[in-house]
Design an enzyme around this catalytic site. Structure first.
Site, short mmCIF file in Angstrom:
data_model
loop_
_atom_site.label_atom_id
_atom_site.label_comp_id
_atom_site.label_asym_id
_atom_site.label_seq_id
_atom_site.Cartn_x
_atom_site.Cartn_y
_atom_site.Cartn_z
N CYS A 41 -25.01 -43.79 17.38
CA CYS A 41 -24.64 -43.79 15.97
C CYS A 41 -23.77 -42.58 15.62
O CYS A 41 -23.05 -42.60 14.64
CB CYS A 41 -25.88 -43.82 15.09
SG CYS A 41 -27.04 -42.51 15.54
N GLU A 77 -31.63 -44.80 8.20
CA GLU A 77 -30.83 -44.07 9.20
C GLU A 77 -29.81 -45.07 9.72
O GLU A 77 -30.13 -45.91 10.57
CB GLU A 77 -31.74 -43.56 10.32
CG GLU A 77 -32.75 -42.52 9.87
CD GLU A 77 -32.12 -41.17 9.56
OE1 GLU A 77 -31.00 -40.89 10.04
OE2 GLU A 77 -32.75 -40.39 8.82
#
Ligand code: NAD
Length: 469
Positions: free
Chosen positions: A244, A210
């Site tokens: 993110c 991720e």
């Protein structure tokens, strides 16, 4: 403290005992995890404030609530997820039981980052527990208060035979990675991801990554500029841009930029006041290292600061900053910014913006703001990204029904809700056969003949799924 190998041995023994397999065990552990979050909400909020000056509102929304929702979702659905999935059969397998069985992988490793230090450890853990795995959890040493709290709470709430927290920075994590795991779930930077993959390759361990990247926000066509400014500012400066999925840069026409900049100025003042440093609603940069990294970007950019630009090193504060006249080759367009700095690039045509986005690595999220559905559709159909959201930012990742993850350089694999359960499960292809239809089966045995082949092709073809028997 136990050594890594002692911890792993304990968890391996736990896994081999079969304790994690029954539905009731999984549900109990998930319920205890829910209790961990609920009972300790105040401490969690305090730790996040210590680490990032995270406002309580943002901590509840993006750490406590998102985890709580995913846990409720898993507790309600895990009984369905673990059911065998029966698949269509052909004539040759008509009497067999053919199904996919979800099985746990074993002992998995979850490595988390510092920006949402609770959410990004607990959400993968939900998937790991629901799928029946044991897990080693490695929080980020950078968010040290949350790291400490997680290490204290996990053993109090979860089975110590099955779940353990290992603490430490780069060196400890490298040492931990030398051990054999059955899956590694890593959230963090692309640079570290390379060494995680290298370490995993030694044992051929599958990896979920991720990662981050530069999430673009394209603003084209007719647009409600006020609403766009509100949503853009919220998504960008939430957690001081250290998300993110934060919009990393904006692409729009000159005319849109000229309307957007005053709107952004007004919204920033509305949200954080005339002196944002005094606002309790703005997080701080996590560390001196990241503060210096961001200040270097501001020093080197050829773009023009039109909003913000102020900073205070002692307070690790960088004002919400907007720049214009930023070119594609500017320093701000290299690495992911990961801070409260928003460059606006002007590109007159949507198609050219799409080309610019497609020249870069595939982002984790891609945003398009427009009142025109054709703009949204064109952007969605001609780009690739982990997730996609029109007329907003970040919110697409709050639904457990949608997979969350990257594509290409922004990550491998996904999680949240059922997708997390799938990530931590092996899909075992099972065919339970008896001894019936031996004459039909005999078609495949030598001596071969054209006739046998003709019949065999028919019984194993897709058409033969029709009920002839
Ligand atoms: P990081 O890669 O520096 O650290 C992440 C974890 O890796 C930490 O636990 C750290 O202790 C460990 N680590 C650090 N160096 C290591 C090494 N050499 N070998 C092994 N392990 C090591 O990442 P970060 O700075 O904590 O997080 C920021 C990055 O994470 C950004 O790029 C951001 O986009 C990304 N991110 C992605 C997601 C997502 O869900 N896709 C979410 C949050 C953050």
């Amino acid at each position: 403290m136990d050594s890594h190998s002692q911890v792993l041995e304990r968890l391996r023994t736990g896994f081999r005992s079969g304790i994690t397999l029954p539905l009731e065990f999984r549900r109990t552990q998930l319920t205890k995890l829910l209790a961990l979050v609920k009972d300790n909400e105040e401490q969690i909020v305090k730790a996040l404030h210590q680490d990032l000056a995270k406002p309580k509102f943002e901590s509840i929304l993006s750490e406590v609530e998102i985890v709580t929702n995913d846990l409720h979702h898993a507790i309600s659905n895990v009984a369905t997820w673990i059911q065998p999935e029966y698949v269509p059969k052909n004539l040759a397998t008509k009497l067999d039981d053919c199904f996919v069985r979800r099985e746990p992988l074993g002992v998995v490793l979850i490595i988390g980052p510092w920006n949402y230090p609770l959410q990004l450890l607990i959400l993968p853990l939900v998937g790991a527990i629901a799928a029946g795995n044991c897990a080693v959890i490695k929080p980020s040493e950078v968010s040290s208060a949350t790291d400490c709290l997680v290490a204290e709470l996990i053993p109090k709430y979860l089975s110590q035979d099955c779940y353990a927290v290992v603490r430490g920075g780069a060196e400890e994590t490298k040492a931990l990675l030398q051990n054999r795991f059955d899956h590694i779930f890593y959230t963090g930077s692309q640079a570290v991801a390379r060494s995680v993959v290298q370490a995993a390759s030694v044992h051929l361990t599958p990896v979920t990554l991720e990662l981050g990247g530069k999430c673009p926000c394209l603003i084209y066509g007719r647009i409600n500029i006020q609403a766009a400014a509100h949503r853009l500012v919220w998504a960008k400066y939430f957690n001081a841009g250290q998300s993110c999925v934060a919009p990393d840069y904006v692409l729009c026409t000159k005319a849109t930029r000229d309307a957007l900049v005053p709107a952004l100025t007004n919204v920033l003042e509305e949200f954080y006041g005339k002196e944002p440093q005094k606002s309790p609603d703005l997080s701080r940069i996590v560390s001196a290292r990241h503060f210096t990294r961001l200040m270097k970007l501001l020093e080197k950019t050829k773009g023009k600061v039109v909003i913000g630009g102020q900073s205070d090193e002692d307070d690790k504060y960088i004002a919400p900053t907007v720049l214009v006249d930023v070119e594609e080759d500017d320093v701000l367009m290299g690495e992911e910014i990961f801070g409260p700095i928003l460059p606006i690039l002007t590109v007159e045509e949507l198609e050219k913006s799409i080309e610019l986005v497609n020249r870069k690595e595939k982002p984790l999220a891609l945003y398009v703001f427009s009142d025109e559905s054709s703009v949204v559709k064109t952007t969605m159909e001609n780009t690739s990204s982990g997730g996609f959201c029109s007329n907003d930012g970040i919110v697409h990742m709050t639904l457990p029904g949608l997979p969350f993850g990257g594509v290409g350089a922004s990550g491998w694999g996904s999680y949240h809700g059922r997708w997390g359960f799938e990530t931590f499960s092996h899909r075992r292809a099972c065919m339970l056969r008896g001894w019936a239809l031996e004459r039909l089966n005999g078609l495949r045995y030598p001596p071969y003949s054209d006739d046998k082949l003709k019949w065999l092709r028919w019984t194993t073809s897709a058409h033969s799924t029709c009920s002839l028997m």
